[in-house]
Design an enzyme around this catalytic site. Structure first.
Site, PDB file in Angstrom:
ATOM      1  N   ASN A 102      46.645  37.581  53.445  1.00 17.39           N
ATOM      2  CA  ASN A 102      45.342  36.901  53.298  1.00 17.39           C
ATOM      3  C   ASN A 102      45.141  35.627  53.740  1.00 17.39           C
ATOM      4  OD1 ASN A 102      44.613  39.390  52.243  1.00 17.39           O
ATOM      5  ND2 ASN A 102      44.889  38.730  50.215  1.00 17.39           N
ATOM      6  N   SER A 126      45.182  43.612  50.361  1.00 14.08           N
ATOM      7  CA  SER A 126      45.425  44.589  49.402  1.00 14.08           C
ATOM      8  C   SER A 126      44.880  45.988  49.590  1.00 14.08           C
ATOM      9  CB  SER A 126      45.237  44.018  48.051  1.00 14.08           C
ATOM     10  OG  SER A 126      46.175  43.257  47.376  1.00 14.08           O
ATOM     11  N   HIS A 154      44.504  44.437  39.116  1.00 11.05           N
ATOM     12  CA  HIS A 154      44.959  44.472  40.385  1.00 11.05           C
ATOM     13  C   HIS A 154      45.563  46.069  40.657  1.00 11.05           C
ATOM     14  CE1 HIS A 154      46.834  43.979  44.281  1.00 11.05           C
ATOM     15  NE2 HIS A 154      45.754  43.185  44.273  1.00 11.05           N
ATOM     16  N   ASP A 169      53.020  47.012  41.535  1.00  9.24           N
ATOM     17  CA  ASP A 169      51.956  46.083  41.467  1.00  9.24           C
ATOM     18  C   ASP A 169      52.095  45.366  40.022  1.00  9.24           C
ATOM     19  OD1 ASP A 169      49.003  45.059  41.537  1.00  9.24           O
ATOM     20  OD2 ASP A 169      49.129  45.961  43.430  1.00  9.24           O
TER      21      ASP A 169
END
Length: 390
Positions: free
Chosen positions: A200, A264, A93, A62
């Site tokens: 998404n 996520s 994140h 990430d």
């Protein structure tokens, strides 16, 4: 060149902690725990009687993880930064995803802050992408093109039992890459379970998203509190399961908390379930761990699989139950997929149907507490829908 993007489309309300001290924000920390509706949705209190993820290493590929967050202290090993970019930002994140996987709370009996799915697991942080807001994202040459492939191989070579990838897409390339697919095969061959977010843009382009679409990867979509598929969650034939992905409370980059929507979060939660299974049954192969998670679902589609729900809503208790059956050889061989199977495959038996929690009052109360606490200590309030492209 492809620049991967973190897949957390909505980041709302970041609660700043005055003085960066856990003790200075007990109301925020208590509200954060109360607002974690995913704990009951995944039936974690019951699952923790059998496994808490001890002995398992989860690599979080990430934006980096803040191992100093109160709920992650002592849980994080910092791996390499493979992006080739500098300076390094806070890793908001990545910290959020690590909190969902292995957050262990803090305070007396760890009752404050966020609890991850596998609170006894360890996190190996490997930076392979930049924050969506990082100005360096516009300078594509500043990001190493093979960062994800290198990160997967690094994780596999450094003891990762599970590899969590809440990222994908970017720069208009949705075909994947040979280097990344080879790295996925390499990691599975080394015994790692790979989990990735489905994407998404389900309410718009609904594109195939990598690394989720690589054969052998557990692709995860998102559902809301009513276990309905979120509008943004991608619908694809390779989808494995869905998991909570709206109004999810987790850690933020500093000593703070955030509420977010996205596949996520769903992928990180399922990576945590994989860690529970791996801890309880370390002898299971990666594809048997995947099978246990896919068979151990509720709200299963009538035909066993659908592009929206995959094999159903992830359930930690049922996944552990199916893993036990696999470990003891009580699952028919024809129900077992090959190591790189991507579609629904042979009909898998239904897991026991489990109704949603009978009452949502504690969840609603927790979220109200969280909102009230944040109204005092909010240092920034943002709501945005970030797309997969760089």
């Amino acid at each position: 060149m492809r620049v991967l993007a973190p897949l957390l489309p909505v980041l709302v309300l970041v609660a700043g902690v005055v003085g960066a001290s856990p003790g200075a924000s007990d109301d925020v920390c208590s509200a954060a725990r109360a607002g974690q509706w995913q704990l009951s949705a995944l039936r974690l209190p019951e699952a923790w009687r059998e496994s808490r993820g001890a002995g398992v290493v989860v690599a979080v590929l990430d934006t980096g993880v803040n191992g100093r967050h109160p709920d992650l202290r002592g849980a994080v090993t910092e791996g390499p930064d493979l992006t080739g970019a500098s300076p390094r930002l806070s890793g908001r994140h990545g910290t959020a995803m690590a909190g969902l996987i292995a957050g262990r709370g803090h305070g007396e009996r760890h009752a404050e802050g966020v609890m991850g799915v596998a609170p006894a697991a360890r996190v190996l942080s490997i930076r392979v992408t930049l924050e969506n807001a990082d100005p360096l994202r516009a300078e594509r040459r500043s990001v190493r093109r093979d960062a994800l492939a290198a990160g997967i191989r690094y994780a596999a070579d450094h003891g990762a039992d599970v590899i969590s990838m809440s990222l994908g897409g970017g720069s208009g390339s949705w075909e994947g890459s040979a280097a990344e697919e080879a790295a996925v095969r390499y990691a599975i061959g080394r015994g790692a379970v790979l989990v990735a977010s489905a994407g998404n843009d389900g309410d718009t382009a609904n594109r195939k998203n990598f690394p989720a679409a690589y054969p052998g990867v557990i692709a995860v979509g998102a559902v809301d509190r009513r276990l309905r598929v979120a509008s943004f969650s991608n619908r694809q034939d390779y989808l494995s399961v869905v998991a909570p992905g709206t109004d999810v409370v987790t850690a933020d980059g500093g000593d703070a908390y955030a509420v977010g929507d996205g596949t996520s979060s769903a992928a990180a939660l399922v990576a945590g379930v994989a860690a529970l299974v791996r801890s309880a049954h370390p002898g299971l192969s990666p594809y048997h761990v995947r099978l246990a998670i896919e068979r151990g679902t509720r709200k299963r589609p009538a035909r066993g699989h659908s592009p929206a729900y995959g094999h159903g809503v992830a359930d930690a208790v049922l996944a552990l139950r199916e893993a036990g059956r696999l470990a003891h050889g009580t699952v028919p061989p024809h129900a077992r997929p090959g190591p790189f199977a991507t579609g629904p495959g042979p009909a898998a038996g239904r897991g026991q149907a489990v109704p949603p929690p009978a009452s949502r009052t504690p969840i609603v109360a927790g979220m109200l507490m969280l909102a009230a606490a944040m109204s005092v200590r909010v240092v920034s309030t943002r709501r945005r829908r970030g797309r997969d492209s760089a």
